[in-house]
Enzyme design. Structure first.
Site, PDB file in Angstrom:
ATOM      1  N   SER A   1       0.210   9.034  -0.197  1.00  0.00           N
ATOM      2  CA  SER A   1      -1.048   9.205  -0.923  1.00  0.00           C
ATOM      3  C   SER A   1      -1.109  10.611  -1.536  1.00  0.00           C
ATOM      4  CB  SER A   1      -2.228   8.920   0.014  1.00  0.00           C
ATOM      5  OG  SER A   1      -3.427   8.802  -0.686  1.00  0.00           O
TER       6      SER A   1
ATOM      7  N   ASP B   1      -3.622  -1.796  -4.214  1.00  0.00           N
ATOM      8  CA  ASP B   1      -3.782  -0.350  -4.089  1.00  0.00           C
ATOM      9  C   ASP B   1      -4.176   0.202  -5.450  1.00  0.00           C
ATOM     10  OD1 ASP B   1      -3.317   2.487  -3.865  1.00  0.00           O
ATOM     11  OD2 ASP B   1      -1.902   2.113  -2.232  1.00  0.00           O
TER      12      ASP B   1
ATOM     13  N   HIS C   1      -4.187   0.161   0.355  1.00  0.00           N
ATOM     14  CA  HIS C   1      -3.804   1.555   0.551  1.00  0.00           C
ATOM     15  C   HIS C   1      -3.700   1.867   2.049  1.00  0.00           C
ATOM     16  CE1 HIS C   1      -3.183   5.562  -1.065  1.00  0.00           C
ATOM     17  NE2 HIS C   1      -4.021   6.049  -0.171  1.00  0.00           N
TER      18      HIS C   1
END
Length: 316
Positions: A165, A258, A288
């Site tokens: 991320s 995501d 995610h």
């Protein structure tokens, strides 16, 4: 059909449980200090058994010139002998959340399964410390790791960058800095569903609005805090880099549910077009960080097996 309907059924249960406890997800907590406390509390409540195969050590190292020192946590296989491959680990959290402790279990697992020395870096967070503070901290920690490779029992010729991320975006930003500053050399990078585009204009950035984990509104807020009112450069938002040639070989994975899906796929394509050997995995039904929320799901096990295999191959 909504994006939530496309989530892998086995991975959805833990997400639904989180949203039952915290409707709307973490981003519904407006105060960033309170939000961090809630996230840390939830992570701290998850019991993670000690791994006897891994030895940990916390150190404080110099930060960028004129800036505060940095904390790192070093993970070594308990039976380590000689120089091992290294993984420089950058935690996630949208540039505004997260810390070493919150990803201790993942860093430990990588150390154990890959047989590598892992150095996990604690970087400054926005909004208190906007760009370039986080990426400069990551670069300083990387430079320290390579400089002290012999002491760490780490082979600097077999060193990978890993981050998920925000950590994925910072891994790429750090690799760009290393390329443009003439080092340190990096063998491989593994940016996982990286946060790399501040513009929020892709189809997936408009689709993912109410999944409950890193939806559109939260991403827009995080980028605003991270940039602090300034324009993004390539080290903040790597999609803005005009030239990707010379970056290390890469492995990127992202889920179909995501928000970062489309920017990550496009970036992987650009890496390939720039001559960078790149492995791309798009995982159907994955939201995610679903492999962390639902670690026992078959999808999550496949995701981790793919990553560990790629790290072993790259660092062999």
């Amino acid at each position: 059909m909504t994006p939530r309907d496309l989530i892998d059924p086995e991975s959805r249960g833990p997400l639904d449980a989180l949203l039952d406890m915290l409707p709307g997800g973490f981003n519904t907590i407006p105060d960033i200090v309170q939000r961090r406390a809630v996230v840390s509390g939830l992570l701290g409540a998850m019991e993670v058994p000690d791994n006897p195969n891994v030895v940990k050590e916390d150190r404080t190292i110099p930060g960028p010139d004129g800036e505060p020192d940095i904390a790192v946590r070093i993970y070594r296989p308990a039976d380590a002998a000689g120089q091992l491959p290294g993984v420089y680990y950058i935690h996630g959290g949208g540039m505004i959340l997260g810390d070493i402790a919150g990803e201790d279990a993942t860093a430990t697992m990588i150390c154990d399964r890959v047989g590598a020395v892992v150095v996990s870096v604690e970087y400054r967070l926005a909004p208190e410390h906007p760009h370039p503070a986080p990426v400069e901290d990551c670069y300083a920690g990387l430079a320290w790791t390579v400089k002290n490779a012999a002491d760490l029992g780490l082979d600097p010729a077999r060193l990978a960058l890993y981050g998920g991320s925000a950590g994925g975006g910072l891994a790429i930003g750090t690799a760009l800095l290393a390329r443009d500053r003439g080092g340190p050399a990096i063998t491989f990078m593994m940016p996982i569903y990286p946060m790399i585009d501040d513009r929020n204009e892709t189809p997936s950035s408009h689709e993912i609005t109410d999944v409950g984990i890193w939806d559109r509104a939260g991403n827009i807020e995080a980028w605003a805090w991270y940039l602090g009112g300034k324009d993004a450069d390539q080290y903040a938002a790597p999609t803005r880099a005009e030239d990707l040639a010379g970056l290390p070989p890469a492995f990127i994975d992202v889920g179909t549910v995501d928000l970062f899906r489309d920017e990550d796929i496009a970036f992987a394509q650009r890496l390939m077009q720039a001559g960078v050997p790149t492995e791309l995995h798009v995982n159907p039904g994955s939201y995610h960080a679903s492999e962390n929320f639902a670690p026992d799901a078959a999808l999550s096990r496949r995701i981790w097996d793919q990553r560990i295999d790629a790290l072993r191959r790259a660092l062999a």
